[in-house]
Design an enzyme around this catalytic site. Structure first.
Site, mmCIF file in Angstrom:
data_model
loop_
_atom_site.group_PDB
_atom_site.id
_atom_site.type_symbol
_atom_site.label_atom_id
_atom_site.label_comp_id
_atom_site.label_asym_id
_atom_site.label_seq_id
_atom_site.Cartn_x
_atom_site.Cartn_y
_atom_site.Cartn_z
ATOM 1 N N HIS A 37 6.539 76.682 -4.090
ATOM 2 C CA HIS A 37 7.032 77.523 -3.002
ATOM 3 C C HIS A 37 7.803 76.703 -1.958
ATOM 4 C CE1 HIS A 37 4.222 80.421 -4.689
ATOM 5 N NE2 HIS A 37 4.747 81.348 -3.932
ATOM 6 N N GLU A 77 11.179 89.668 -11.749
ATOM 7 C CA GLU A 77 12.399 89.046 -11.232
ATOM 8 C C GLU A 77 13.608 89.240 -12.143
ATOM 9 O OE1 GLU A 77 9.116 87.316 -8.896
ATOM 10 O OE2 GLU A 77 9.405 87.649 -11.053
#
Length: 656
Positions: free
Chosen positions: A460, A391
């Site tokens: 999440h 990321e």
């Protein structure tokens, strides 16, 4: 800066003389900066590169105007070697308005992207993902540009080093990762920091490696020159270790208890200026010394005479002012889904602007985890790229390519993964325009998604928009309808500022009328979804639809609710909210994020400070409970705000 590349500068007296002049300029700049710091003429941190001049000059010797360098917090030498004016640099260190970055950057953040100098960096290794982005831009443009990414031996321990080098290897980017191994990472000896050599690491990444005496400028120039020629011809990335030594401490004022004086004395016998001067005419060397001293004296005098930035310019350069965009007409086309809106917006901008490219985990061959980019990699080869699961490298590549003039759209697969790459958003993308005094434009879009309610668990499900909205320089967008998703995403890609575009995955299947292909929605502008007179109900993203349903239900009980969809979280459209509040006298805010310290808290503060005299009831907030997102459906239902809680808050506001 014009290239001074030669096949071998070992026998070129003219080239060596110019190299000496550049090294002497760096040495004297650093020496004078040290003295100015001691008499409080330089207010901030100062990290000097005395002793390391040969690596900067030698590595930049083969570079030209096509090429980019990224630097470290010890970056003055790299800037000067790439052609930056020392007068502006002194002014910058002194915090003057005539500084390279208009006094906004200082020593650790000095940069001029117009000269291919993408910046010193106060975060160790943070320049490496940015360098990968600049190299991506060079590769896509195909003009032979290369990148030299300077870093110190301490940066090798950072995850960003690994992510950047691995991404460059996977994409075969034209980049030299140049380690200035000065044998100390801040106060720690390199031998205590690492167990694997850089040569071993290069083999692990499947890239070439070169070692060079970093105190021999001719050797550095020849080594890097050969590598640059290969990169211009299509070779892949290379890792170079230049062994050198810094004479001063980690920072000015460092007591240096971690090394023996005899060690420094021994390294001074290998002074890169003395090594090169021995090959040159002594009279010419003395003449250069006098010329450089005069340049430094004049630069310091001019810098000291300059004014400090005026206080009223504090807010300058935080972002590029936006051109007004009118609110588009309501769409009336055939029904399409939010997921179609995302894909069609991306495809429209890819077709319209060759500087747009997409990158992220599985966005290419896999077409995105939700199928949103399916087919785009085949339609736009090279401009829709799969990345490793890295990321920081993904966002950093977006930052660097945006600095180089592209319009990257990079994907963060889940909003929750923000913590993995926050530096590249918070300390790089959001701040670079400000820290460079407006020299940087950052047309970067970071697409991501969230959505609680399907037992996705604590890692999440998070709605983290308030965290990003707190960072000056970032725009945060959270659409609720298919048409707005299309229009806002296109507007974000065209915008000159960094935008985080947050989609709710539970809306991907939601349907609505398709807008005209030219449809653009203004950033920073809320929409009134339903007119009302009794209470203002503000929300965004998926919860807007719950608020609209609540308003419909409450209308049957005689309660008139005005529903506002913020659409953009930062900058916040407070004017629309305050105008509504002036009409209704009551304000309720609902969001999926946890209730404390959120968007609701900010709007409540705005209402209290700017709408106090129009308030007829306390401002109420409805948000998720202040716990991590639970997994069990029974707990998640309790955790999330729902229509019942929103309706109860509205009734309480109106009825007491």
């Amino acid at each position: 800066m014009t290239s001074t590349q030669a096949s071998d500068v070992g026998a070129d007296v003219v080239a060596q003389t110019e190299m000496y002049r550049r090294m002497r300029l760096i040495r004297q700049f650093e020496d004078r900066a040290s003295r100015l710091y001691r008499v409080n003429r330089i207010p901030g941190f100062l990290h000097l590169s005395i002793g390391q001049e040969a690596t900067a000059v030698g590595a930049c010797w083969p570079l030209d105007d096509r090429d980019v360098v990224t630097s470290t917090h010890r970056g003055h030498g790299h800037c000067i070697a790439k052609g930056l004016d020392v007068t502006g640099m002194f002014a910058e260190l002194m915090g003057r308005s005539t500084g390279t970055c208009r006094g906004r950057g200082g020593s650790m953040h000095i940069a001029d992207p117009r000269k291919g100098i993408f910046g010193a960096n106060g975060i160790v290794a943070a320049g490496l993902p940015i360098a990968a982005g600049a190299a991506t831009a060079a590769q896509l443009r195909g003009r032979g540009g290369v990148v030299v990414a300077f870093f110190g031996d301490g940066a090798v321990a950072q995850g960003m080093f690994h992510e950047a080098v691995n991404l460059a290897a996977v994409w075969q980017l034209p980049i030299v990762f140049l380690c200035e191994n000065n044998h100390y990472a801040e106060f720690s000896a390199a031998k205590d920091q690492h167990r694997a050599t850089l040569a071993d690491r290069a083999r692990g990444y499947g890239i070439d490696f070169a070692h060079v005496d970093g105190n021999d400028v001719v050797a550095v120039a020849n080594t890097v020159g050969d590598l640059v020629r290969g990169l211009r011809a299509g070779a892949g990335p290379v890792l170079v270790e230049a062994e050198t030594y810094r004479w001063h401490g980690h920072y000015e004022g460092d007591p240096e208890r971690y090394r023996e004086p005899a060690e420094l004395t021994e390294w001074k016998t290998r002074d890169p200026l003395t090594v090169l001067a021995a090959r040159l005419d002594p009279d010419r060397v003395a003449e250069i010394d006098r010329e450089v001293d005069a340049v430094i004296d004049a630069a310091v005098e001019q810098a000291q005479a300059a004014d400090e930035p005026a206080p009223e310019t504090l807010h300058h350069f935080v972002g590029v002012p936006r051109e007004p965009v009118p609110e588009p007409p309501e769409p009336d086309g055939e029904v399409f889904r939010t997921m179609d809106a995302v894909r069609e917006a991306l495809e429209h901008e890819l077709a319209a602007d060759e500087d747009v490219f997409l990158a992220g985990i599985d966005v290419g061959a896999g077409g995105n985890v939700f199928g949103l980019t399916r087919g785009l990699a085949q339609a736009y080869p090279g401009r829709v790229r799969d990345t490793p699961i890295s990321e920081s490298a993904i966002i950093g590549a977006g930052v660097g390519s945006a600095m180089a003039g592209l319009r990257p759209v990079v994907e963060l697969m889940y909003f929750d993964f923000l913590g993995v790459c926050l530096d590249q958003l918070m300390n790089q993308a959001a701040k670079l325009r400000f820290m460079t005094g407006g020299a940087v434009t950052m047309p970067l879009v970071v697409r991501t998604q969230f959505g609680a309610g399907k037992s996705s668990g604590s890692q999440h499900s998070q709605s983290l928009e308030a965290m990003l909205a707190h960072i000056p320089g970032l725009t945060v967008v959270m659409p609720s309808t298919p048409a707005d998703t299309y229009g806002l995403l296109r507007a974000a890609i065209r915008d000159p500022n960094p935008v985080v575009f947050v989609e709710n995955r539970l809306l991907y299947g939601r349907k609505g009328p398709r807008p005209h292909p030219g449809h653009l929605v203004p950033l920073g502008k809320a929409a009134i979804r339903r007119e009302g007179t009794d209470v203002t109900l503000v929300s965004y993203s998926k919860l807007v639809h719950d608020c609209a349903a609540v308003a419909e239900d409450l209308a049957r009980d005689g309660i008139s609710v005005e529903v506002i969809d913020l659409r953009t979280i930062a900058p916040l459209d407070t004017e629309t909210v305050l105008r509504s509040l002036a009409k209704t006298g009551r304000l309720v805010i609902a969001h999926q994020a946890v209730e404390p310290f959120g968007v609701g808290a900010e709007l409540a503060a705005v209402a209290a400070s700017r709408g106090f005299w129009t308030l007829d009831a306390p401002v109420l907030r409805v948000g998720a409970a202040h716990t991590p997102a639970p997994y069990a459906p029974s707990l998640e239902r309790e955790w999330l705000p729902d229509r019942e809680r929103i309706a109860a808050a509205v009734r309480k506001s109106v009825l007491g």
